[in-house]
Design a protein around this motif. Structure first.
Motif, PDB file in Angstrom:
ATOM      1  N   LEU A 143      64.392  56.238   8.117  1.00  0.00           N
ATOM      2  CA  LEU A 143      63.506  57.037   7.273  1.00  0.00           C
ATOM      3  C   LEU A 143      62.323  56.230   6.742  1.00  0.00           C
ATOM      4  N   ALA A 144      62.396  54.926   6.923  1.00  0.00           N
ATOM      5  CA  ALA A 144      61.254  54.100   6.532  1.00  0.00           C
ATOM      6  C   ALA A 144      60.012  54.464   7.332  1.00  0.00           C
ATOM      7  N   THR A 145      60.225  55.015   8.538  1.00  0.00           N
ATOM      8  CA  THR A 145      59.078  55.379   9.387  1.00  0.00           C
ATOM      9  C   THR A 145      58.281  56.535   8.799  1.00  0.00           C
ATOM     10  N   ILE A 146      58.885  57.308   7.877  1.00  0.00           N
ATOM     11  CA  ILE A 146      58.142  58.401   7.247  1.00  0.00           C
ATOM     12  C   ILE A 146      57.898  58.077   5.770  1.00  0.00           C
ATOM     13  N   SER A 147      57.941  56.765   5.465  1.00  0.00           N
ATOM     14  CA  SER A 147      57.631  56.249   4.113  1.00  0.00           C
ATOM     15  C   SER A 147      58.604  56.741   3.057  1.00  0.00           C
ATOM     16  N   PHE A 148      59.849  57.005   3.458  1.00  0.00           N
ATOM     17  CA  PHE A 148      60.881  57.381   2.494  1.00  0.00           C
ATOM     18  C   PHE A 148      61.376  56.132   1.784  1.00  0.00           C
ATOM     19  N   ALA A 149      61.464  56.183   0.458  1.00  0.00           N
ATOM     20  CA  ALA A 149      61.737  54.981  -0.340  1.00  0.00           C
ATOM     21  C   ALA A 149      63.238  54.680  -0.385  1.00  0.00           C
ATOM     22  N   GLU A 150      63.815  54.329   0.776  1.00  0.00           N
ATOM     23  CA  GLU A 150      65.201  53.867   0.785  1.00  0.00           C
ATOM     24  C   GLU A 150      65.198  52.343   0.861  1.00  0.00           C
ATOM     25  N   LEU A 151      66.363  51.758   1.123  1.00  0.00           N
ATOM     26  CA  LEU A 151      66.538  50.321   1.010  1.00  0.00           C
ATOM     27  C   LEU A 151      65.577  49.533   1.899  1.00  0.00           C
ATOM     28  N   LEU A 152      65.464  49.877   3.177  1.00  0.00           N
ATOM     29  CA  LEU A 152      64.608  49.113   4.078  1.00  0.00           C
ATOM     30  C   LEU A 152      63.139  49.282   3.714  1.00  0.00           C
ATOM     31  N   ARG A 153      62.731  50.493   3.340  1.00  0.00           N
ATOM     32  CA  ARG A 153      61.328  50.732   2.982  1.00  0.00           C
ATOM     33  C   ARG A 153      60.936  49.904   1.755  1.00  0.00           C
ATOM     34  N   VAL A 154      61.822  49.865   0.754  1.00  0.00           N
ATOM     35  CA  VAL A 154      61.545  49.058  -0.440  1.00  0.00           C
ATOM     36  C   VAL A 154      61.473  47.575  -0.078  1.00  0.00           C
ATOM     37  N   SER A 155      62.332  47.137   0.852  1.00  0.00           N
ATOM     38  CA  SER A 155      62.302  45.737   1.297  1.00  0.00           C
ATOM     39  C   SER A 155      60.971  45.418   1.987  1.00  0.00           C
ATOM     40  N   GLN A 157      58.130  46.879   1.386  1.00  0.00           N
ATOM     41  CA  GLN A 157      57.100  46.821   0.346  1.00  0.00           C
ATOM     42  C   GLN A 157      57.156  45.493  -0.411  1.00  0.00           C
ATOM     43  N   LEU A 158      58.360  45.038  -0.706  1.00  0.00           N
ATOM     44  CA  LEU A 158      58.507  43.751  -1.395  1.00  0.00           C
ATOM     45  C   LEU A 158      58.020  42.604  -0.525  1.00  0.00           C
ATOM     46  N   ALA A 159      58.336  42.656   0.762  1.00  0.00           N
ATOM     47  CA  ALA A 159      57.914  41.586   1.668  1.00  0.00           C
ATOM     48  C   ALA A 159      56.394  41.518   1.752  1.00  0.00           C
ATOM     49  N   GLN A 160      55.742  42.693   1.758  1.00  0.00           N
ATOM     50  CA  GLN A 160      54.289  42.719   1.865  1.00  0.00           C
ATOM     51  C   GLN A 160      53.611  42.305   0.562  1.00  0.00           C
ATOM     52  N   SER A 161      54.194  42.711  -0.559  1.00  0.00           N
ATOM     53  CA  SER A 161      53.537  42.439  -1.843  1.00  0.00           C
ATOM     54  C   SER A 161      53.804  41.018  -2.355  1.00  0.00           C
ATOM     55  N   THR A 162      54.935  40.421  -1.962  1.00  0.00           N
ATOM     56  CA  THR A 162      55.281  39.086  -2.476  1.00  0.00           C
ATOM     57  C   THR A 162      55.107  37.999  -1.442  1.00  0.00           C
ATOM     58  N   THR A 163      54.886  38.375  -0.175  1.00  0.00           N
ATOM     59  CA  THR A 163      54.815  37.452   0.976  1.00  0.00           C
ATOM     60  C   THR A 163      56.104  36.640   1.140  1.00  0.00           C
ATOM     61  N   HIS A 164      57.205  37.142   0.582  1.00  0.00           N
ATOM     62  CA  HIS A 164      58.505  36.488   0.765  1.00  0.00           C
ATOM     63  C   HIS A 164      59.358  37.364   1.683  1.00  0.00           C
ATOM     64  N   ALA A 165      58.932  37.443   2.928  1.00  0.00           N
ATOM     65  CA  ALA A 165      59.611  38.325   3.874  1.00  0.00           C
ATOM     66  C   ALA A 165      61.056  37.894   4.108  1.00  0.00           C
ATOM     67  N   LEU A 166      61.281  36.572   4.220  1.00  0.00           N
ATOM     68  CA  LEU A 166      62.635  36.081   4.501  1.00  0.00           C
ATOM     69  C   LEU A 166      63.615  36.519   3.426  1.00  0.00           C
ATOM     70  N   ALA A 168      63.258  38.949   1.169  1.00  0.00           N
ATOM     71  CA  ALA A 168      63.355  40.404   1.039  1.00  0.00           C
ATOM     72  C   ALA A 168      64.273  40.998   2.105  1.00  0.00           C
ATOM     73  N   TYR A 169      64.083  40.583   3.370  1.00  0.00           N
ATOM     74  CA  TYR A 169      64.901  41.163   4.450  1.00  0.00           C
ATOM     75  C   TYR A 169      66.321  40.624   4.434  1.00  0.00           C
ATOM     76  N   CYS A 170      66.506  39.369   4.019  1.00  0.00           N
ATOM     77  CA  CYS A 170      67.875  38.849   3.878  1.00  0.00           C
ATOM     78  C   CYS A 170      68.621  39.605   2.779  1.00  0.00           C
ATOM     79  N   ALA A 171      67.921  39.885   1.683  1.00  0.00           N
ATOM     80  CA  ALA A 171      68.554  40.631   0.595  1.00  0.00           C
ATOM     81  C   ALA A 171      68.938  42.034   1.057  1.00  0.00           C
ATOM     82  N   ALA A 172      68.063  42.680   1.829  1.00  0.00           N
ATOM     83  CA  ALA A 172      68.375  44.013   2.358  1.00  0.00           C
ATOM     84  C   ALA A 172      69.602  43.963   3.271  1.00  0.00           C
ATOM     85  N   SER A 173      69.642  42.922   4.124  1.00  0.00           N
ATOM     86  CA  SER A 173      70.782  42.786   5.038  1.00  0.00           C
ATOM     87  C   SER A 173      72.089  42.589   4.266  1.00  0.00           C
TER      88      SER A 173
END
Length: 480
Positions: A143-155, A157-166, A168-173
């Protein structure tokens, strides 16, 4: 949000899938084909394509949905297709004897499905259902593909806004792993609770039946009696795949009589017994219970088959005990006995349980009222089945080889209960190989061979030198 969407979407898919599963097993071609088309459509296209279709195409068709509704629709409808196949497999896994046992009580199809079939099917359905829910938790990420604010979509957004992709995505995993782990533990506990036991049915043996000489005439002598006729079979016959299992046969059973049917394997004795309450519909002939036709009604001089509801109402008056017990595996002994009282006689639950406990005490199982079938020995299961058959206050009891599936040491406990019931004046028709038991309790002995009734005599004559030679040869073979 991820948990909420997964739970709601799985609920939608499970409810729709259950309906699809029932439709897939339906005898109606319209229902079956409609369900098959649904599965073909939703299993044959990618889930992501379905989500994008609902998100982008529906607005062009004048139907605008919120992001939440779009996500739930996409996930739920896709899940329904998978659940349809799972439910179908679960329903097909329930042995036919369970449906027959419910039919012998006269339970309506909906009650049979809800109280007997579906609870047992859940043992097959639950493991893949649990796996599907694990998949659903992860599928919400689409659902992230339609900009639905679930766990992956929020991750994202955090990765893009904080530049801490590693991070953000590790936390989501880690969150996904935690959710799946928690659900796996819940699923295992549910499976352990619902899987009460395995199958205990045995396949029927293939028996070669020899044809009888044409010049054999049956030996029939019915004792004179003023007792009313409880069961009357008129010209009953039955074929299976071109093989005649039961040639046209008559049988009369009067109130209080004990009729024992003997014969070699494949002689048609069980087929005859099962037609007496129409568990096995005959190809021709009629069954009358206290003078009332069980399968037919007559309108404008024509014979018309009665509806299932009418047959069930009459069938409730005939109790049946099956060879392989036919107990409902998800119910305790008390619940097995009380089910018909609650659902058919509308007896209050407490009163039904009290009567069930009294009947179980009557068959010597006062200490096993709360036991499930898997916790009982074969003899105890059969005694529960006898108590269940007695619960509806039947006008007659039918026994289909009630001791053939038992260990030798448990046979006597069942025969003793049956003997006690017979001495109480209960009308009984018993198919058995226990010749000694027949000598003790039978008023009449019926002998069958190759689908024909060759003898119907009072017990004293049946076990005398006056009996037909083929029956005496059968007894010699049994004794040998």
């Amino acid at each position: 949000m991820t948990i909420w969407v997964a739970v709601v979407a799985q609920t939608i898919g499970t409810v729709l899938g259950t309906g699809l599963g029932v439709m897939l097993t339906s005898k109606s071609r319209a229902l079956s084909w409609s369900a098959q088309f649904y599965l073909w459509l939703f299993k044959g296209t990618p889930l992501l394509a379905q989500i994008l279709f609902f998100y982008s195409a529906l607005p062009q068709m004048g139907l605008r949905l919120s992001l939440v509704a779009t996500g739930l629709l996409g996930l739920g409808l896709n899940e329904a297709a998978r659940m349809g196949d799972i439910v179908r497999a679960g329903l097909m896994a329930v042995p036919d004897e369970q449906r027959e046992a419910a039919a012998s009580l006269g339970l309506r199809p909906w009650i049979t499905f809800r109280k007997v079939i579906f609870p047992q099917a859940m043992r097959t359905i639950l493991p893949p259902l649990g796996n599907n829910f694990s998949y659903m938790i992860k599928a919400t990420s689409l659902l992230a593909t339609i900009s639905f604010a679930e766990l992956l979509r929020v991750s994202q957004q955090l990765a893009q806004s904080t530049t801490h992709a590693l991070e953000a995505y590790c936390a989501a995993s880690v969150w996904y792993l935690a959710l799946i782990t928690i659900w796996t533990l819940i699923q295992r506990r549910l499976e352990k609770k619902i899987a009460l036991n395995g199958r205990d049915t045995a396949p029927a043996a293939n028996v070669a039946v020899q044809a009888l000489p044409d010049d054999i005439r049956p030996a029939i002598e019915l004792p004179t009696s003023d007792a009313p006729v409880t069961i009357e079979a008129r010209n009953i016959s039955k074929q299976f795949g071109g093989h005649t299992a039961l040639h046209p046969t008559d049988l009369i059973v009067r109130r209080g009589e004990v009729v024992v049917i003997l014969g070699p394997s494949g002689s048609g004795k069980s087929t005859l017994l099962r037609t007496l309450n129409w568990i096995e519909p005959a190809d021709d002939g009629d069954i009358r219970i206290d003078g009332e036709s069980l399968p037919w009604r007559f309108a404008n001089g024509r014979r018309v088959r009665r509806g299932d509801a009418a047959i069930n109402r009459t069938r409730q008056r005939i109790g049946m005990v099956f060879q392989h017990f036919g107990l409902f595996k998800t119910y305790t002994a008390r619940e097995n006995v009380a089910l018909g009282l609650i659902k058919l006689k509308k007896m209050p639950r407490a009163e039904a349980f009290a009567k069930a406990e009294a009947l179980l005490t009557r068959v010597g199982l006062s200490k096993q009222v709360g036991a499930f079938p898997v916790e009982l020995s074969g003899g105890q299961r059969q005694r529960v089945a006898i108590a269940r058959a007695l619960s509806m206050d039947p006008v007659a009891l039918l026994f289909d080889e009630p001791t053939s599936a038992l260990d030798p040491e448990t046979v006597n406990e069942v025969l003793n209960v049956m003997t006690t019931i017979a001495h109480e004046g209960v009308t009984m028709v018993v198919v058995t190989h226990e010749v000694g038991f027949a000598r003790r309790i039978a008023d009449r002995v019926v002998f069958m061979e190759a689908g024909r009734k060759l003898m119907d005599l009072p017990v004293a004559r049946a076990f005398s030198a006056e009996a037909p030679e083929r029956f005496r040869a059968f007894l010699r073979h049994i004794d040998a």
